[in-house]
Motif scaffolding. Sequence first.
Motif, PDB file in Angstrom:
ATOM      1  N   LEU A 170       0.865  -1.180   0.000  1.00 51.46           N
ATOM      2  CA  LEU A 170       0.000   0.000   0.000  1.00 51.46           C
ATOM      3  C   LEU A 170       0.903   1.232   0.000  1.00 51.46           C
ATOM      4  O   LEU A 170       1.758   1.383   0.875  1.00 51.46           O
ATOM      5  CB  LEU A 170      -0.891   0.015   1.250  1.00 51.46           C
ATOM      6  CG  LEU A 170      -1.727   1.282   1.468  1.00 51.46           C
ATOM      7  CD1 LEU A 170      -2.805   1.399   0.395  1.00 51.46           C
ATOM      8  CD2 LEU A 170      -2.356   1.290   2.861  1.00 51.46           C
ATOM      9  N   TYR A 171       0.721   2.097  -0.995  1.00 53.15           N
ATOM     10  CA  TYR A 171       1.538   3.308  -1.083  1.00 53.15           C
ATOM     11  C   TYR A 171       0.698   4.512  -0.679  1.00 53.15           C
ATOM     12  O   TYR A 171      -0.423   4.695  -1.142  1.00 53.15           O
ATOM     13  CB  TYR A 171       2.074   3.505  -2.502  1.00 53.15           C
ATOM     14  CG  TYR A 171       3.068   4.649  -2.578  1.00 53.15           C
ATOM     15  CD1 TYR A 171       4.383   4.478  -2.160  1.00 53.15           C
ATOM     16  CD2 TYR A 171       2.674   5.906  -3.027  1.00 53.15           C
ATOM     17  CE1 TYR A 171       5.288   5.520  -2.196  1.00 53.15           C
ATOM     18  CE2 TYR A 171       3.575   6.959  -3.075  1.00 53.15           C
ATOM     19  CZ  TYR A 171       4.879   6.756  -2.659  1.00 53.15           C
ATOM     20  OH  TYR A 171       5.780   7.806  -2.685  1.00 53.15           O
ATOM     21  N   VAL A 172       1.269   5.348   0.188  1.00 53.03           N
ATOM     22  CA  VAL A 172       0.573   6.509   0.745  1.00 53.03           C
ATOM     23  C   VAL A 172       1.214   7.789   0.219  1.00 53.03           C
ATOM     24  O   VAL A 172       2.432   7.975   0.345  1.00 53.03           O
ATOM     25  CB  VAL A 172       0.646   6.496   2.285  1.00 53.03           C
ATOM     26  CG1 VAL A 172      -0.146   7.670   2.872  1.00 53.03           C
ATOM     27  CG2 VAL A 172       0.144   5.171   2.847  1.00 53.03           C
ATOM     28  N   GLY A 173       0.411   8.668  -0.369  1.00 50.39           N
ATOM     29  CA  GLY A 173       0.941   9.920  -0.896  1.00 50.39           C
ATOM     30  C   GLY A 173      -0.086  11.023  -0.845  1.00 50.39           C
ATOM     31  O   GLY A 173      -1.254  10.796  -0.512  1.00 50.39           O
ATOM     32  N   ASN A 174       0.345  12.243  -1.192  1.00 52.42           N
ATOM     33  CA  ASN A 174      -0.565  13.395  -1.174  1.00 52.42           C
ATOM     34  C   ASN A 174      -0.898  13.918  -2.566  1.00 52.42           C
ATOM     35  O   ASN A 174      -1.766  14.777  -2.707  1.00 52.42           O
ATOM     36  CB  ASN A 174       0.051  14.540  -0.358  1.00 52.42           C
ATOM     37  CG  ASN A 174       1.203  15.216  -1.088  1.00 52.42           C
ATOM     38  OD1 ASN A 174       2.174  14.564  -1.470  1.00 52.42           O
ATOM     39  ND2 ASN A 174       1.090  16.513  -1.301  1.00 52.42           N
ATOM     40  N   SER A 175      -0.215  13.405  -3.590  1.00 47.12           N
ATOM     41  CA  SER A 175      -0.464  13.864  -4.959  1.00 47.12           C
ATOM     42  C   SER A 175      -1.166  12.766  -5.739  1.00 47.12           C
ATOM     43  O   SER A 175      -0.608  11.679  -5.931  1.00 47.12           O
ATOM     44  CB  SER A 175       0.847  14.235  -5.658  1.00 47.12           C
ATOM     45  OG  SER A 175       0.640  14.438  -7.039  1.00 47.12           O
ATOM     46  N   ALA A 186       2.025   0.681 -11.137  1.00 48.64           N
ATOM     47  CA  ALA A 186       2.964  -0.370 -10.739  1.00 48.64           C
ATOM     48  C   ALA A 186       2.254  -1.572 -10.125  1.00 48.64           C
ATOM     49  O   ALA A 186       2.888  -2.597  -9.868  1.00 48.64           O
ATOM     50  CB  ALA A 186       3.981   0.192  -9.752  1.00 48.64           C
ATOM     51  N   GLY A 187       0.951  -1.437  -9.867  1.00 53.72           N
ATOM     52  CA  GLY A 187       0.186  -2.555  -9.316  1.00 53.72           C
ATOM     53  C   GLY A 187      -0.074  -2.485  -7.828  1.00 53.72           C
ATOM     54  O   GLY A 187      -0.571  -3.449  -7.230  1.00 53.72           O
ATOM     55  N   MET A 188       0.258  -1.359  -7.197  1.00 55.90           N
ATOM     56  CA  MET A 188       0.079  -1.225  -5.747  1.00 55.90           C
ATOM     57  C   MET A 188      -1.326  -0.755  -5.388  1.00 55.90           C
ATOM     58  O   MET A 188      -2.012  -0.125  -6.197  1.00 55.90           O
ATOM     59  CB  MET A 188       1.084  -0.211  -5.189  1.00 55.90           C
ATOM     60  CG  MET A 188       2.534  -0.608  -5.335  1.00 55.90           C
ATOM     61  SD  MET A 188       3.634   0.691  -4.682  1.00 55.90           S
ATOM     62  CE  MET A 188       5.243  -0.097  -4.940  1.00 55.90           C
ATOM     63  N   SER A 189      -1.734  -1.030  -4.153  1.00 56.06           N
ATOM     64  CA  SER A 189      -2.898  -0.365  -3.581  1.00 56.06           C
ATOM     65  C   SER A 189      -2.451   1.035  -3.163  1.00 56.06           C
ATOM     66  O   SER A 189      -1.256   1.282  -2.974  1.00 56.06           O
ATOM     67  CB  SER A 189      -3.428  -1.141  -2.369  1.00 56.06           C
ATOM     68  OG  SER A 189      -3.876  -2.424  -2.742  1.00 56.06           O
ATOM     69  N   THR A 190      -3.418   1.945  -3.000  1.00 56.09           N
ATOM     70  CA  THR A 190      -3.035   3.329  -2.754  1.00 56.09           C
ATOM     71  C   THR A 190      -3.878   3.976  -1.663  1.00 56.09           C
ATOM     72  O   THR A 190      -5.053   3.648  -1.478  1.00 56.09           O
ATOM     73  CB  THR A 190      -3.176   4.176  -4.033  1.00 56.09           C
ATOM     74  OG1 THR A 190      -4.529   4.070  -4.527  1.00 56.09           O
ATOM     75  CG2 THR A 190      -2.205   3.711  -5.103  1.00 56.09           C
ATOM     76  N   ALA A 191      -3.240   4.930  -0.956  1.00 58.19           N
ATOM     77  CA  ALA A 191      -3.929   5.736   0.050  1.00 58.19           C
ATOM     78  C   ALA A 191      -3.549   7.192  -0.183  1.00 58.19           C
ATOM     79  O   ALA A 191      -2.365   7.517  -0.293  1.00 58.19           O
ATOM     80  CB  ALA A 191      -3.549   5.301   1.460  1.00 58.19           C
ATOM     81  N   LEU A 192      -4.536   8.060  -0.261  1.00 62.71           N
ATOM     82  CA  LEU A 192      -4.326   9.477  -0.543  1.00 62.71           C
ATOM     83  C   LEU A 192      -4.669  10.297   0.687  1.00 62.71           C
ATOM     84  O   LEU A 192      -5.786  10.233   1.195  1.00 62.71           O
ATOM     85  CB  LEU A 192      -5.214   9.909  -1.713  1.00 62.71           C
ATOM     86  CG  LEU A 192      -5.150  11.385  -2.123  1.00 62.71           C
ATOM     87  CD1 LEU A 192      -3.783  11.720  -2.727  1.00 62.71           C
ATOM     88  CD2 LEU A 192      -6.262  11.707  -3.120  1.00 62.71           C
ATOM     89  N   ILE A 193      -3.696  11.077   1.201  1.00 59.20           N
ATOM     90  CA  ILE A 193      -3.992  11.993   2.295  1.00 59.20           C
ATOM     91  C   ILE A 193      -4.492  13.290   1.682  1.00 59.20           C
ATOM     92  O   ILE A 193      -3.799  13.926   0.872  1.00 59.20           O
ATOM     93  CB  ILE A 193      -2.770  12.211   3.215  1.00 59.20           C
ATOM     94  CG1 ILE A 193      -3.153  13.138   4.370  1.00 59.20           C
ATOM     95  CG2 ILE A 193      -1.538  12.695   2.471  1.00 59.20           C
ATOM     96  CD1 ILE A 193      -2.151  13.161   5.502  1.00 59.20           C
ATOM     97  N   ILE A 194      -5.709  13.673   2.040  1.00 59.52           N
ATOM     98  CA  ILE A 194      -6.386  14.792   1.387  1.00 59.52           C
ATOM     99  C   ILE A 194      -7.406  15.369   2.357  1.00 59.52           C
ATOM    100  O   ILE A 194      -8.029  14.629   3.126  1.00 59.52           O
ATOM    101  CB  ILE A 194      -7.059  14.316   0.075  1.00 59.52           C
ATOM    102  CG1 ILE A 194      -7.623  15.471  -0.725  1.00 59.52           C
ATOM    103  CG2 ILE A 194      -8.107  13.255   0.349  1.00 59.52           C
ATOM    104  CD1 ILE A 194      -8.115  15.064  -2.119  1.00 59.52           C
TER     105      ILE A 194
END
Length: 226
Positions: A170-175, A186-194
């Motif tokens: 799980l990749y966490v980013g703001n953009s 790339a095939g990852m799950s994602t988490a967006l801080i917003i």
Amino acid sequence: MAIKALGFDIDGTLYPHWMMILSGFPSFITNPRLFIYFSRSRQALRENPDYLSHLPFRKRQTRIISQYLKTEENRVGEILDRNFYKLWERSFRLIKPFAGLKHTLEELSNRGYPLGVLSDFPVGDKLSFLGVESLFSCALSAEDCGYLKPHKKPFLILAETLGFPPEEILYVGNSYSKDIVGAKAAGMSTALIINHPRSHYEADIQFSNYRELPANVSALEEKLLL
């Protein structure tokens, strides 16, 4: 498939975006033209990621800036290192992490998730300044991977370094355009801080407070295992 590890962006993700802008202000004041052309060069390399791909990333970036400034490359490289990278790192000492960040990272680490960092910029001592360096097993810069986000290669190198396939990270980013789009490619799950969730954003998790993240990770795991 279960989540086995988490990756994080740094700037605007582990601390507020407005602090990133503030920390970059001395670089802008010192040499505004360089600051503007630095941003343009990186956008050019996002749009044409294979431009001079046989050269190291920093060399490619410097060449583009030197063309904008009509200045010799070695000179541009020296100015860029002194007036942008080193000056920004010194300014970073004043940065404070998001509330609840360290506690959340400790909780996730205690659950057995290895944590890694992938930033578009050099990591340097940023994690140490934020007080979370010991919680991460690896820290990578997309510059060292040869491509900026949202190119998938840096994310794949992060997965390889963490020791798990992308589908288990799980990749966490703001953009959204850089972190979420790149990690998903790339095939990852994602988490967006917003601050305000957006329904058209295809992130698996959207959150505004780090105290929410562990519960959101648990809910995503349950969904993935169904």
